[in-house]
Structure formats: structure tokens, C-alpha cells
Scaffold this motif. Structure first.
Motif, PDB file in Angstrom:
ATOM      1  N   MET A  65       0.688  -1.251   0.059  1.00  0.00           N
ATOM      2  CA  MET A  65       0.023   0.048   0.108  1.00  0.00           C
ATOM      3  C   MET A  65       1.102   1.089   0.076  1.00  0.00           C
ATOM      4  O   MET A  65       1.731   1.252   1.062  1.00  0.00           O
ATOM      5  CB  MET A  65      -1.115   0.181   1.263  1.00  0.00           C
ATOM      6  N   GLN A  66       0.634   2.025  -1.127  1.00  0.00           N
ATOM      7  CA  GLN A  66       1.437   3.102  -1.211  1.00  0.00           C
ATOM      8  C   GLN A  66       0.640   4.591  -0.968  1.00  0.00           C
ATOM      9  O   GLN A  66      -0.389   4.393  -1.603  1.00  0.00           O
ATOM     10  CB  GLN A  66       2.289   3.026  -2.590  1.00  0.00           C
ATOM     11  N   PRO A  67       1.372   5.588  -0.687  1.00  0.00           N
ATOM     12  CA  PRO A  67       0.608   6.943  -0.844  1.00  0.00           C
ATOM     13  C   PRO A  67       0.268   7.412  -1.980  1.00  0.00           C
ATOM     14  O   PRO A  67      -0.555   8.187  -2.369  1.00  0.00           O
ATOM     15  CB  PRO A  67       1.663   8.048   0.099  1.00  0.00           C
ATOM     16  N   ALA A  68       1.341   6.934  -3.265  1.00  0.00           N
ATOM     17  CA  ALA A  68       0.873   7.328  -4.646  1.00  0.00           C
ATOM     18  C   ALA A  68      -0.483   6.444  -5.124  1.00  0.00           C
ATOM     19  O   ALA A  68      -1.030   7.196  -5.873  1.00  0.00           O
ATOM     20  CB  ALA A  68       2.030   6.451  -5.301  1.00  0.00           C
ATOM     21  N   ASP A  69      -1.084   5.779  -4.138  1.00  0.00           N
ATOM     22  CA  ASP A  69      -2.302   4.931  -4.764  1.00  0.00           C
ATOM     23  C   ASP A  69      -3.365   6.133  -4.199  1.00  0.00           C
ATOM     24  O   ASP A  69      -4.524   6.291  -4.956  1.00  0.00           O
ATOM     25  CB  ASP A  69      -2.461   3.671  -3.787  1.00  0.00           C
ATOM     26  N   TRP A  70      -3.118   6.935  -3.078  1.00  0.00           N
ATOM     27  CA  TRP A  70      -4.092   7.811  -2.778  1.00  0.00           C
ATOM     28  C   TRP A  70      -4.481   8.861  -3.876  1.00  0.00           C
ATOM     29  O   TRP A  70      -5.449   9.109  -4.036  1.00  0.00           O
ATOM     30  CB  TRP A  70      -3.713   8.681  -1.304  1.00  0.00           C
ATOM     31  N   LEU A  71      -3.006   9.237  -4.401  1.00  0.00           N
ATOM     32  CA  LEU A  71      -2.955  10.236  -5.595  1.00  0.00           C
ATOM     33  C   LEU A  71      -3.923   9.661  -6.825  1.00  0.00           C
ATOM     34  O   LEU A  71      -4.724  10.402  -7.375  1.00  0.00           O
ATOM     35  CB  LEU A  71      -1.705  10.521  -5.955  1.00  0.00           C
ATOM     36  N   ASP A  72      -3.804   8.279  -7.157  1.00  0.00           N
ATOM     37  CA  ASP A  72      -4.257   7.785  -8.182  1.00  0.00           C
ATOM     38  C   ASP A  72      -6.042   7.726  -8.134  1.00  0.00           C
ATOM     39  O   ASP A  72      -6.546   8.181  -9.024  1.00  0.00           O
ATOM     40  CB  ASP A  72      -3.793   6.272  -8.331  1.00  0.00           C
ATOM     41  N   THR A  73      -6.216   7.354  -6.880  1.00  0.00           N
ATOM     42  CA  THR A  73      -7.767   7.186  -6.435  1.00  0.00           C
ATOM     43  C   THR A  73      -8.293   8.889  -6.499  1.00  0.00           C
ATOM     44  O   THR A  73      -9.341   8.851  -7.253  1.00  0.00           O
ATOM     45  CB  THR A  73      -7.923   6.669  -5.284  1.00  0.00           C
ATOM     46  N   LEU A  74      -7.713   9.768  -5.835  1.00  0.00           N
ATOM     47  CA  LEU A  74      -8.363  11.079  -5.832  1.00  0.00           C
ATOM     48  C   LEU A  74      -8.272  11.656  -7.363  1.00  0.00           C
ATOM     49  O   LEU A  74      -9.341  12.040  -7.606  1.00  0.00           O
ATOM     50  CB  LEU A  74      -7.490  12.016  -5.106  1.00  0.00           C
ATOM     51  N   ALA A  75      -7.323  11.285  -8.244  1.00  0.00           N
ATOM     52  CA  ALA A  75      -7.470  11.769  -9.668  1.00  0.00           C
ATOM     53  C   ALA A  75      -8.694  11.123 -10.227  1.00  0.00           C
ATOM     54  O   ALA A  75      -9.348  11.724 -11.169  1.00  0.00           O
ATOM     55  CB  ALA A  75      -5.992  11.401 -10.278  1.00  0.00           C
ATOM     56  N   ALA A  76      -8.654   9.731  -9.995  1.00  0.00           N
ATOM     57  CA  ALA A  76      -9.982   9.199 -10.588  1.00  0.00           C
ATOM     58  C   ALA A  76     -11.457   9.628 -10.063  1.00  0.00           C
ATOM     59  O   ALA A  76     -12.284   9.759 -10.870  1.00  0.00           O
ATOM     60  CB  ALA A  76      -9.961   7.758 -10.147  1.00  0.00           C
ATOM     61  N   CYS A  77     -11.365  10.355  -9.095  1.00  0.00           N
ATOM     62  CA  CYS A  77     -12.734  10.941  -8.661  1.00  0.00           C
ATOM     63  C   CYS A  77     -12.780  12.377  -9.080  1.00  0.00           C
ATOM     64  O   CYS A  77     -14.068  13.146  -9.035  1.00  0.00           O
ATOM     65  CB  CYS A  77     -12.498  11.189  -7.034  1.00  0.00           C
ATOM     66  N   ARG A  78     -11.675  12.973  -9.826  1.00  0.00           N
ATOM     67  CA  ARG A  78     -11.919  14.228 -10.305  1.00  0.00           C
ATOM     68  C   ARG A  78     -13.074  14.731 -11.099  1.00  0.00           C
ATOM     69  O   ARG A  78     -13.868  15.464 -11.191  1.00  0.00           O
ATOM     70  CB  ARG A  78     -10.454  14.730 -10.835  1.00  0.00           C
ATOM     71  N   ASP A  79     -12.877  13.985 -12.283  1.00  0.00           N
ATOM     72  CA  ASP A  79     -13.946  13.927 -13.434  1.00  0.00           C
ATOM     73  C   ASP A  79     -15.527  13.832 -12.765  1.00  0.00           C
ATOM     74  O   ASP A  79     -16.538  14.702 -12.882  1.00  0.00           O
ATOM     75  CB  ASP A  79     -13.910  13.418 -14.635  1.00  0.00           C
ATOM     76  N   PRO A  80     -15.584  12.606 -12.172  1.00  0.00           N
ATOM     77  CA  PRO A  80     -17.058  12.520 -11.644  1.00  0.00           C
ATOM     78  C   PRO A  80     -17.497  13.625 -10.618  1.00  0.00           C
ATOM     79  O   PRO A  80     -18.744  13.972 -10.745  1.00  0.00           O
ATOM     80  CB  PRO A  80     -17.034  11.012 -10.933  1.00  0.00           C
ATOM     81  N   ALA A  81     -16.616  14.088  -9.854  1.00  0.00           N
ATOM     82  CA  ALA A  81     -16.809  14.966  -8.886  1.00  0.00           C
ATOM     83  C   ALA A  81     -17.370  16.294  -9.646  1.00  0.00           C
ATOM     84  O   ALA A  81     -18.388  17.037  -9.467  1.00  0.00           O
ATOM     85  CB  ALA A  81     -15.794  15.242  -7.820  1.00  0.00           C
TER      86      ALA A  81
END
Length: 441
Positions: free
Chosen positions: A382-398
């Protein structure tokens, strides 16, 4: 680059020596990146402060030559002040940027004792060059915006102040920590440089400054240090090859320096290594104007760059370290807070602008965390970079939900859960993944 070339030609017309011309290019590149000319007030501030700071820089430069240890203390104090001022808001941050510019230029501008201008004008040359740089940068930026070659200037930060933070002590302390880290790195660099590299100390100090500038935590400093050394190594080899083929100075070398600076500025958004590579080429070629043979000059420079990088990393990790994961969690919390406000039915005007800007701030930390994930994925799933990927995936739906004015209760609850998860790192990724699912269902 047009502004840099125009300022360079003006400086050469006043004083044909290389020193003012080099200062002209350095200040133009720095002013363009800092966007200090982005509004009328910024240009007035720069026009008032730059001459005063330029005169101070002249005095510091003289001290570095005549009383090196006193000059080093004044230099360290000036750089400490430029970073520490950030804690007092956008206006102080702009003043700090102005203070730092001439001090940094001192490290990359070779001192040429001979001058063809009058003794009375010589001390004022940095002031004249600074004002010329501001004039050309401002004029060409305005012309480019009017021609729609550039987009509108970004609004100054003071017009959109960030909300006050009372729950975390990380942000108020970060500027002070970074200022102390910078002072420690510069102090060690000056001591080692003066003691062991009396003629070439500036490269050690310059590298320590570069890797600690704009630090987003200790991981960011380590990442920039690796890129700095790798880029400098490649740049040294290329510069050595160019110097052996055409010589170390002359019109061809000047053209090569300008091309290297252009490529560095152009490719910098793709990765810091490109900037390090081409700036190293430019600085290495520039040092040829001092008359030193290229082979005798470039390889020792690489050694000094490596020493400066080690000093910068040691300062970031050992002197009041700022954990990169803590800084990332703070930025994630800011992005989620902006998203919660944009989705709140009680908000009169709901736009995604603040959320998009907050996500962009988070994305600035991606390169270092991506590199860390590449190296340590085997040992830490589990890496902090995974947090970045998931937040980036949330951007357009948000953004789509905000634009539609929809505020599903499940999404708001998921946002609230994600905000609470910032207190426990192991819960962050599942909470962000749940937020993404709630927005895409």
C-alpha cells in the motif's frame, strides 16, 4: 526567451562584459516563472523592491569576495528570510520571491572584475538589469496575452485567500521548518565549499539551494536530488563533448547556452531531470567564459553537485524534517474540504474551481511518490501514490456532479468518511475508493 534575449542585448549595449548579460538571462527566466508581473500591483511592487534588493545583492556579492565568511552569513540570512516570510500570507510570499531572485543569481553569475562602464555606474548595473528584465518580461507577456498566444494571467493569491487552518499545526510550521532546513544546508555548503573547494564553492551552495527550494517534504528533496545529480551527469558529458568540439566560448557557445536554456524551460513540465540536464549544460558552457579548460572544470563540478545534493538531503531528513506523507494528507484534506463545500446544498454558488485547484496542488506531489512506489512496491504493497491515483480518478465524476447541481446523500457521506480517514493512514485508500464508487454508481 525573447524577453531574456532582449534584456541580454540591452545589458551588452551598456556593459559588454559577460556578468551583466548572464544576470539578465537569469532574472528574466526567474521573473517569468514567478509571474510577479501578472497584475499591475505586482509590477509596481517588483519595480520598487527589485532595485533595493539588487543593491543589497551587490553588497552581498562584494562581501562574498572580500569577506567570504561574513558574506556567507548575510547570504544565509537573506535566504532564510525569503522562505520564513511565507508564513505571513501572499504579500509576504511575493516579497520573499523578490528577495530570493538576486541572491540566487549571485551563485550562477560569474564575477568578471574588469568592466567597461564608469566606476560610478558599475555598482548600479544589477539594478539597471533588474529593471530591464522586469520591463521586457512584462511587455512581452502583455503582448502575448493580447495576441492570445498566452492565456490570461493567473489572479494573485491575495484575491482568493485560502481558508484559515486551525486544526493542524503542520502548515503554520512548514515555512519555518523549511527556512531552518535551508539555512542549515547553506551553512554546511559554505563551510565545506570554503574549506575544500575555495575556487568552486558556488556549485555546492547552488545545488543545496536547488534541492531544498520549494520543498514538499523530505521525500521530495531526495527525489529532486537524484534527478539533479543524474541530469547534471548527463549535462556534464554533453557539455564536455560540445566544448571539446567547438571550444569553450564565442558566438557558437552563446547560441548553445540560449538553446539549452530554452529546452530546459520548455521541457521542465515533463520532469525536473530535463531542467537539471539543460541548465547544467548552460552553466557549464557559461563557465568557459572564465577561461578554464573544459575537462578541468566540468568533472569537478559534477563532484560538487553530488556533494551539494547530499547536503540538501541530509538537511531535509535530519533538521526538523517535514514528512512527505503528512504534507500529502494535508493537501488531500484540503481537496476533500473543497469538494464537501461544492457538494453542500447550503452553498449558494457551487462551482468546481476550488476543488480542481486543490487537486492540482495534490498532483504537484505525484512525481516523488510515483518514484517511491516504483522503488518500494515490493516491500510495501500500500503506497501513498495510490491515494493520488484514486483522488485523480474522482476528479471528473466530482466535477460532473457539481456542474449538474446534484448532491446525493451517499456521496456526501462518502466525502465525510474520506475526510475522517485522514487521521489514520491505513484507512485513507479504502475511504477514497469508496468515494470513487459512490460517485460513479
Amino acid at each position: 526567451m525573447l524577453a531574456a534575449i532582449a534584456t541580454l542585448l540591452c545589458a551588452l549595449a551598456i556593459d559588454p562584459e559577460p556578468g551583466p548579460a548572464v544576470l539578465a538571462v537569469v532574472l528574466c527566466i526567474s521573473l517569468s516563472r514567478s509571474q510577479l508581473d501578472r497584475d499591475r500591483r505586482g509590477r509596481i511592487e517588483a519595480a520598487i523592491v527589485l532595485p533595493a534588493v539588487g543593491l543589497v545583492a551587490v553588497g552581498v556579492g562584494a562581501l562574498l569576495r572580500l569577506a567570504p565568511w561574513i558574506g556567507a552569513l548575510v547570504f544565509i540570512a537573506g535566504m532564510f528570510l525569503s522562505i520564513w516570510l511565507r508564513r505571513f500570507g501572499p504579500m509576504a510570499r511575493r516579497a520573499g520571491s523578490l528577495i530570493a531572485l538576486p541572491f540566487v543569481a549571485l551563485l550562477s553569475t560569474p564575477y568578471i572584475p574588469a568592466t567597461r562602464v564608469s566606476p560610478a555606474l558599475a555598482p548600479l548595473m544589477p539594478v539597471v538589469v533588474a529593471l530591464l528584465a522586469l520591463l521586457w518580461v512584462g511587455a512581452l507577456h502583455a503582448l502575448a496575452r493580447r495576441a492570445r498566444f498566452l492565456g490570461p494571467a493567473q489572479m494573485p493569491e491575495r484575491q482568493s485567500p485560502a481558508p484559515a487552518r486551525t486544526a493542524s499545526s503542520l502548515r503554520p510550521m512548514a515555512s519555518t521548518r523549511m527556512a531552518i532546513q535551508m539555512a542549515a544546508a547553506l551553512a554546511v555548503s559554505f563551510v565545506i565549499g570554503y574549506a575544500f573547494f575555495a575556487e568552486r564553492w558556488s556549485w555546492i551552495v547552488l545545488t543545496a539551494f536547488i534541492v531544498n527550494s520549494g520543498s514538499r517534504g523530505r521525500l521530495d528533496v531526495a527525489y529532486k536530488s537524484v534527478l539533479r545529480v543524474l541530469g547534471a551527469a548527463a549535462g556534464t558529458v554533453i557539455a564536455l563533448s560540445l566544448s571539446m568540439q567547438i571550444g569553450s566560448h564565442g558566438q557558437i557557445a552563446v547560441a548553445q547556452i540560449l538553446v539549452a536554456i530554452f529546452l530546459g524551460v520548455w521541457l521542465r513540465p515533463l520532469g525536473y531531470a530535463w531542467w537539471a540536464l539543460f541548465v547544467t549544460i548552460a552553466l557549464a558552457l557559461l563557465q568557459g567564459f572564465t577561461g578554464s579548460p573544459a575537462p578541468h572544470m566540468l568533472w569537478p563540478r559534477l563532484e560538487e553537485i553530488a556533494i551539494g545534493a547530499v547536503i540538501g538531503v541530509a538537511s531535509a531528513w535530519l533538521v526538523l524534517p517535514v514528512r512527505s506523507t503528512a504534507a500529502l494528507r494535508r493537501r488531500l484534506a484540503d481537496a476533500l474540504a473543497a469538494l464537501a463545500d461544492a457538494l453542500d446544498p447550503a452553498t449558494a454558488i457551487r462551482t468546481p474551481d476550488k476543488f480542481v485547484a486543490a487537486v492540482a496542488d495534490v498532483e504537484q506531489m505525484r512525481p516523488a511518490f510515483n518514484a517511491s512506489r516504483f522503488v518500494t512496491r515490493r516491500f510495501q504493497p500500500m503506497q501513498p501514490a495510490d491515494w493520488l491515483d484514486t483522488l485523480a480518478a474522482c476528479r471528473d465524476p466530482a466535477i460532473a456532479l457539481i456542474d449538474k447541481g446534484e448532491t446525493p446523500g451517499s456521496v456526501r457521506r462518502a466525502v465525510g468518511a474520506a475526510r475522517k480517514s485522514m487521521r489514520e493512514p491505513q484507512e485513507i485508500l479504502p475511504a477514497l475508493q469508496n468515494l470513487h464508487r459512490s460517485m460513479t454508481e
